[in-house]
Write a protein that holds these residues in place. Structure first.
Motif, PDB file in Angstrom:
ATOM      1  N   ALA A   1      31.114  38.124  41.420  1.00  0.00           N
ATOM      2  CA  ALA A   1      32.223  37.181  41.225  1.00  0.00           C
ATOM      3  C   ALA A   1      32.406  36.910  39.733  1.00  0.00           C
ATOM      4  N   PRO A   2      33.653  36.866  39.234  1.00  0.00           N
ATOM      5  CA  PRO A   2      33.862  36.638  37.795  1.00  0.00           C
ATOM      6  C   PRO A   2      33.142  35.395  37.275  1.00  0.00           C
ATOM      7  N   ILE A   3      33.104  34.340  38.069  1.00  0.00           N
ATOM      8  CA  ILE A   3      32.522  33.078  37.603  1.00  0.00           C
ATOM      9  C   ILE A   3      31.005  33.181  37.459  1.00  0.00           C
ATOM     10  N   ALA A   4      30.376  34.154  38.156  1.00  0.00           N
ATOM     11  CA  ALA A   4      28.923  34.325  38.080  1.00  0.00           C
ATOM     12  C   ALA A   4      28.481  34.755  36.689  1.00  0.00           C
ATOM     13  N   ALA A   5      29.387  35.392  35.944  1.00  0.00           N
ATOM     14  CA  ALA A   5      29.043  35.911  34.615  1.00  0.00           C
ATOM     15  C   ALA A   5      29.249  34.890  33.500  1.00  0.00           C
ATOM     16  N   VAL A   6      29.750  33.704  33.825  1.00  0.00           N
ATOM     17  CA  VAL A   6      30.013  32.676  32.808  1.00  0.00           C
ATOM     18  C   VAL A   6      28.737  31.866  32.615  1.00  0.00           C
ATOM     19  N   ASP A   7      28.088  32.074  31.473  1.00  0.00           N
ATOM     20  CA  ASP A   7      26.770  31.498  31.242  1.00  0.00           C
ATOM     21  C   ASP A   7      26.757  30.522  30.069  1.00  0.00           C
ATOM     22  N   GLY A   8      25.592  29.890  29.857  1.00  0.00           N
ATOM     23  CA  GLY A   8      25.414  29.006  28.713  1.00  0.00           C
ATOM     24  C   GLY A   8      26.295  27.775  28.800  1.00  0.00           C
ATOM     25  N   VAL A   9      26.812  27.342  27.646  1.00  0.00           N
ATOM     26  CA  VAL A   9      27.598  26.098  27.614  1.00  0.00           C
ATOM     27  C   VAL A   9      29.074  26.328  27.932  1.00  0.00           C
ATOM     28  N   PHE A  10      29.434  27.546  28.336  1.00  0.00           N
ATOM     29  CA  PHE A  10      30.834  27.838  28.617  1.00  0.00           C
ATOM     30  C   PHE A  10      31.292  27.223  29.938  1.00  0.00           C
ATOM     31  N   ASN A  11      32.572  26.923  29.991  1.00  0.00           N
ATOM     32  CA  ASN A  11      33.239  26.478  31.213  1.00  0.00           C
ATOM     33  C   ASN A  11      34.140  27.599  31.711  1.00  0.00           C
ATOM     34  N   ALA A  12      34.516  27.526  32.980  1.00  0.00           N
ATOM     35  CA  ALA A  12      35.482  28.475  33.535  1.00  0.00           C
ATOM     36  C   ALA A  12      36.219  27.791  34.672  1.00  0.00           C
ATOM     37  N   VAL A  13      37.501  28.087  34.805  1.00  0.00           N
ATOM     38  CA  VAL A  13      38.296  27.560  35.912  1.00  0.00           C
ATOM     39  C   VAL A  13      39.118  28.701  36.487  1.00  0.00           C
ATOM     40  N   ILE A  14      39.117  28.821  37.814  1.00  0.00           N
ATOM     41  CA  ILE A  14      39.927  29.822  38.504  1.00  0.00           C
ATOM     42  C   ILE A  14      40.926  29.089  39.389  1.00  0.00           C
ATOM     43  N   ALA A  15      42.192  29.458  39.245  1.00  0.00           N
ATOM     44  CA  ALA A  15      43.254  28.880  40.075  1.00  0.00           C
ATOM     45  C   ALA A  15      43.854  29.980  40.937  1.00  0.00           C
ATOM     46  N   GLN A  16      44.185  29.622  42.175  1.00  0.00           N
ATOM     47  CA  GLN A  16      44.795  30.571  43.115  1.00  0.00           C
ATOM     48  C   GLN A  16      46.214  30.091  43.401  1.00  0.00           C
ATOM     49  N   GLY A  17      47.203  30.883  42.991  1.00  0.00           N
ATOM     50  CA  GLY A  17      48.602  30.537  43.241  1.00  0.00           C
ATOM     51  C   GLY A  17      49.238  31.544  44.176  1.00  0.00           C
ATOM     52  N   ASP A  18      50.292  31.134  44.901  1.00  0.00           N
ATOM     53  CA  ASP A  18      50.857  32.032  45.900  1.00  0.00           C
ATOM     54  C   ASP A  18      51.615  33.210  45.288  1.00  0.00           C
ATOM     55  N   PHE A  19      52.160  33.069  44.079  1.00  0.00           N
ATOM     56  CA  PHE A  19      52.861  34.181  43.440  1.00  0.00           C
ATOM     57  C   PHE A  19      52.032  34.858  42.357  1.00  0.00           C
ATOM     58  N   VAL A  20      51.176  34.102  41.700  1.00  0.00           N
ATOM     59  CA  VAL A  20      50.419  34.650  40.568  1.00  0.00           C
ATOM     60  C   VAL A  20      49.068  35.231  40.996  1.00  0.00           C
ATOM     61  N   ASP A  21      48.624  34.911  42.221  1.00  0.00           N
ATOM     62  CA  ASP A  21      47.297  35.286  42.723  1.00  0.00           C
ATOM     63  C   ASP A  21      46.230  34.527  41.941  1.00  0.00           C
ATOM     64  N   ARG A  22      45.165  35.182  41.489  1.00  0.00           N
ATOM     65  CA  ARG A  22      44.068  34.473  40.842  1.00  0.00           C
ATOM     66  C   ARG A  22      44.179  34.547  39.336  1.00  0.00           C
ATOM     67  N   VAL A  23      43.973  33.400  38.678  1.00  0.00           N
ATOM     68  CA  VAL A  23      43.994  33.329  37.216  1.00  0.00           C
ATOM     69  C   VAL A  23      42.673  32.709  36.765  1.00  0.00           C
ATOM     70  N   LEU A  24      42.036  33.343  35.784  1.00  0.00           N
ATOM     71  CA  LEU A  24      40.744  32.881  35.291  1.00  0.00           C
ATOM     72  C   LEU A  24      40.876  32.382  33.859  1.00  0.00           C
ATOM     73  N   PHE A  25      40.422  31.166  33.615  1.00  0.00           N
ATOM     74  CA  PHE A  25      40.382  30.573  32.274  1.00  0.00           C
ATOM     75  C   PHE A  25      38.906  30.401  31.889  1.00  0.00           C
ATOM     76  N   VAL A  26      38.512  30.886  30.730  1.00  0.00           N
ATOM     77  CA  VAL A  26      37.116  30.751  30.275  1.00  0.00           C
ATOM     78  C   VAL A  26      37.101  30.303  28.824  1.00  0.00           C
ATOM     79  N   GLY A  27      36.194  29.423  28.472  1.00  0.00           N
ATOM     80  CA  GLY A  27      36.061  29.023  27.068  1.00  0.00           C
ATOM     81  C   GLY A  27      35.039  27.917  26.903  1.00  0.00           C
ATOM     82  N   ARG A  28      34.987  27.387  25.705  1.00  0.00           N
ATOM     83  CA  ARG A  28      34.036  26.315  25.412  1.00  0.00           C
ATOM     84  C   ARG A  28      34.555  25.001  25.993  1.00  0.00           C
ATOM     85  N   GLY A  29      33.698  24.349  26.764  1.00  0.00           N
ATOM     86  CA  GLY A  29      34.124  23.153  27.472  1.00  0.00           C
ATOM     87  C   GLY A  29      33.836  21.853  26.757  1.00  0.00           C
ATOM     88  N   ALA A  30      33.245  21.932  25.563  1.00  0.00           N
ATOM     89  CA  ALA A  30      32.904  20.713  24.827  1.00  0.00           C
ATOM     90  C   ALA A  30      32.709  21.093  23.364  1.00  0.00           C
TER      91      ALA A  30
END
Length: 435
Positions: free
Chosen positions: A279-308
């Protein structure tokens, strides 16, 4: 928006000069020309407030008027925007934001606790006065997830948002997995490195992630912020041995916030999860954050970056200031506050999925049969069963995973198992999410 016709500087007051507040001032100073180019006017800091005047914050404050009281700062007559970086859901932070709105000032805040508890009421107050509340910095630091959901995915019906919303927990879980050390040892290191607070309970008990999830849920689904309906569990009970078993079973352990539309209503839950290694989110390690949104037209979108941190969070604060300076207006939670639609919260007992369970049992005949019977009686079907080594008469770890079942049935089975004389510790359960 009331500033859209202006070409003079956007005058701001900053309440709170901690890590993020100082970072905002540094960013505004260093990027002044770039910011003016992007919004057609300068952003000028005219007033500041903090606990200590004498502290060196690495930035020139000589041109800003100083206020000891942040609430008084909100009433400063020449201010267009009040930036609230004090923190906390009540007290000075809430009073500062409320007075700013009453006095006709826009607000930019990084305060997830305030929005989780009072966001809907504050949005209604702001929108009635034609004012903006910018809060990109309140969720996932430098990741533009609020704009991504509210504006980038505005044409989509979002069915699910899930993610790693707390960098402290993600760091601790990553270190436990990669070093084999236990929770208390890694937490102590995280505190020394500044990744965890002296009192880390807000982070490690899941409350910080729950505040952020409540805000994301509102933006994603167009519902009032409903923090009280978030199911919250932290990571204190995740053990080094769980990582060994997770690895053998093909999973990573993450503290996730999950918001999902279901037949029972909207689920909002924060708890440790096992997620497949692929799973893409399994690879997000350390102090990083990640958010995945599921939309009906866009499908899955992944945002990753520093959360603080100073830079990423300041970046998000200033992005909101640039929107206000340009006169760009969006309802606070994507839908006008008066049109946010009440949604039925889905109870945790209705969650359906698979489970990992770790038991400490006395190694003697019949114990496993008792466990299997407790599962069978609740119609819980076991998928895998692991016991490493034997120690007759001694306590040994036993791990099992289940096929999909209802949370209520799983909890009933665990309660029965916990009462068995041969089970010497409370059962430890981690939910498996097949993203």
């Amino acid at each position: 928006m009331s500033d859209s016709h202006k070409t003079g500087p956007l005058k701001i007051a900053v309440a709170g000069l901690g890590t993020v507040g100082a970072g905002v001032l540094k960013l505004l100073e260093r990027q002044a020309d770039l910011i003016e180019q992007r919004c057609g006017r300068r952003i000028e800091v005219v007033a500041v407030s903090a606990r200590s005047r004498g502290k060196d914050r690495g930035v020139d404050l000589s041109k800003a008027e100083w206020y000891d009281d942040p609430v008084a700062l909100a009433a400063h007559p020449g201010v267009d925007v009040v930036v609230e970086l004090i923190g906390g859901s009540e007290g000075a932070a809430k009073e500062t934001v409320e007075l700013a709105l009453e006095r006709g000032r826009h607000v930019v805040t990084a305060n997830k606790a305030l929005l989780a508890h009072h966001g809907t009421a504050l949005a209604a107050k702001a929108e009635a006065a034609g004012l903006a509340i910018g809060f990109e910095a309140a969720v996932a630091g430098g990741i533009p997830i609020i704009k991504g959901l509210r504006e980038g995915l505005a044409a989509n019906r979002v069915s699910e948002v899930h993610g790693i919303l707390n960098g402290t927990c993600n760091y601790i879980l990553t270190e436990m997995r990669t070093t084999g050390r236990d929770f208390a040892d890694v937490l102590a290191d995280a505190q020394k490195l500044g990744y965890a607070e002296a009192d880390p309970s807000f982070d490690i008990d899941g409350v910080d992630a729950a505040h952020k999830l409540a805000i994301l849920t509102s933006v994603a689904f167009g519902t009032p912020v409903d923090f009280k309906s978030v199911h919250v569990e932290g990571i204190r009970h995740v053990s080094a041995v769980d990582f060994d078993y997770a690895d053998a079973l093909g999973y990573r352990i993450k503290l996730l916030g999950i918001a999902r539309r279901t037949d029972h209503g909207i689920e909002q839950r924060v708890h440790p999860c096992m997620v497949p290694k692929a799973a893409p989110i399994a690879a997000v390690d350390g102090v990083f954050n990640a958010v995945i949104a599921q939309g009906d037209f866009v499908d899955r979108v992944l945002f990753v970056g520093r959360g603080a941190g100073e830079g990423p969070t300041a970046s998000a604060v200033v992005a909101d200031l640039i929107d206000i300076a340009r006169g760009r207006s969006t309802p606070t939670f994507g839908v006008p506050a008066a049109q946010l639609s009440e949604a039925q919260p889905s109870p945790m007992e209705a969650r359906r999925g698979s489970y990992y369970v770790r038991l400490m049992v006395v190694d003697r005949p019949g114990v496993i049969a008792d466990v299997a019977a407790a599962m069978r009686d609740q119609n819980v079907s076991m998928e895998q069963f692991l016991q490493r080594g034997r120690a007759p008469g001694e306590a040994v770890p036993v791990v099992l995973t289940t096929h999909d079942t209802e949370e209520a049935a799983m909890q009933r089975a665990l309660a029965t198992i916990a009462d068995k004389e041969s089970v010497v510790e409370p059962p430890r359960m981690i939910r498996i999410e097949q993203f």
